[in-house]
Design an enzyme around this catalytic site. Structure first.
Site, PDB file in Angstrom:
ATOM      1  N   ASP A  78     -18.015  82.442 -40.733  1.00  0.00           N
ATOM      2  CA  ASP A  78     -18.043  84.025 -40.541  1.00  0.00           C
ATOM      3  C   ASP A  78     -16.568  84.364 -41.156  1.00  0.00           C
ATOM      4  OD1 ASP A  78     -18.046  86.533 -39.440  1.00  0.00           O
ATOM      5  OD2 ASP A  78     -19.171  85.778 -37.876  1.00  0.00           O
ATOM      6  N   HIS A 106     -21.679  85.479 -40.964  1.00  0.00           N
ATOM      7  CA  HIS A 106     -21.599  86.531 -39.722  1.00  0.00           C
ATOM      8  C   HIS A 106     -23.217  86.731 -39.301  1.00  0.00           C
ATOM      9  CE1 HIS A 106     -20.074  89.499 -37.207  1.00  0.00           C
ATOM     10  NE2 HIS A 106     -20.755  90.493 -37.714  1.00  0.00           N
ATOM     11  N   SER A 121     -22.380  90.783 -32.870  1.00  0.00           N
ATOM     12  CA  SER A 121     -21.287  91.425 -33.246  1.00  0.00           C
ATOM     13  C   SER A 121     -20.733  92.530 -32.396  1.00  0.00           C
ATOM     14  CB  SER A 121     -21.428  91.974 -34.919  1.00  0.00           C
ATOM     15  OG  SER A 121     -20.336  92.480 -35.373  1.00  0.00           O
TER      16      SER A 121
END
Length: 286
Positions: free
Chosen positions: A234, A263, A162
């Site tokens: 996601d 995610h 991320s």
């Protein structure tokens, strides 16, 4: 007379609205890091939960103020002395404790792992993080591996999840001698994330934004093998962003899309395939 009062009311309302709008713009400019970073000082899980031997490490970072601040991390040694090393850069939430299980996966693959908490996270010293400070923390962690642990750069893989993916890309561009980089569930830029979410569409984002994490432009400068991994489901960072990063990155590169993964659960959903994907990438990069 009544008409004049209405005109005056409209003018005053307009002025107050403009003041409120400008105040909101100033707040977003100066407080935007609070919308990006979500650190916690409480570490709930350590590698001990997975019966792993590990060391707490404290890495000094020279802050912009001139003060030396200690950055905390874990060194999880591999079973063999000649193993590859993974520098693990986590996302914007919580701290290394929330990443202990995933760090252990990489250890199971044979890596020695260094996972750090950026300053302001976990037990690391320092004030609230910024884009500039987390870049410095990643660079300092790299230097620690090379100069203190005497790891050859060609034996270091950089991993980022991320927001950590954006930090990893920034570091990898500076360290082209690294063995490879793995980017999981990451984004093209903060501005693009803001644009697709739409909460701030009333504001001049391109003017207000001072935290950029502009991976889509930086990724073009990579000089090492890169693996992008993303889940189809996601809803935090759209899978299309990894596709865009992949398209912009030079060869050699791979893109793995994991069906039904969100995610934070790509490895869980992929299961054994995740191990196979990473191990194959490492073999090709060596």
């Amino acid at each position: 007379m009544l008409q004049k009062l209405w005109v005056k009311l409209i003018v005053v309302t307009g002025i107050l609205t403009a003041i409120a709008y400008l105040a909101a713009c100033f707040l977003l400019y100066f407080l935007q890091t609070r919308f990006i970073f979500f650190p916690s000082s409480v570490i709930e899980i350590t590698p001990k939960a997975f019966n792993r031997k590990y060391q707490d490490v404290w890495i000094p970072v020279l802050a912009a103020s001139g003060k030396v601040e200690k950055m905390h991390g874990w060194w999880i040694p591999a079973a063999t002395s000649n193993a590859n090393v993974l520098l693990y850069l986590h996302g914007n939430g919580v701290n290394i404790g929330a990443n202990a299980a995933h760090a252990d996966r990489f250890h199971q693959m044979g890596f020695a792992v260094l996972i750090i908490d950026y300053r302001g996270y976990g037990l690391s010293e320092g004030s609230f993080p910024t884009e500039k400070s987390v870049y410095l923390d990643a660079t300092t962690a790299w230097d620690y591996l090379v100069t203190q642990r005497h790891i050859q750069p060609s034996n270091i893989f950089i991993y980022g999840h991320s927001l950590g993916g954006a930090i990893a890309i920034d570091l990898a561009v500076q360290q082209p001698q690294a063995a490879g980089i793995i980017i999981e569930s990451s984004f093209t830029s903060i501005q693009n994330i803001v644009n697709i979410r739409g909460q701030f569409r009333l504001f001049p984002v391109n003017i207000i934004l001072n935290q950029h994490f502009d991976s889509i432009n930086k990724v073009k400068g990579l000089q090492m093998p890169v693996l992008f991994i993303h889940g189809t489901d996601d809803f935090v960072v759209p899978v299309d962003m990894s596709k865009q990063l992949y398209a912009a990155a030079p060869e050699p590169k791979q893109l793995i899309i994991v069906p039904n993964a969100g995610h934070n659960d790509v490895a869980e959903i992929a299961g054994l395939q995740y191990f196979q994907i990473v191990n194959k990438f490492v073999r090709l990069a060596e």
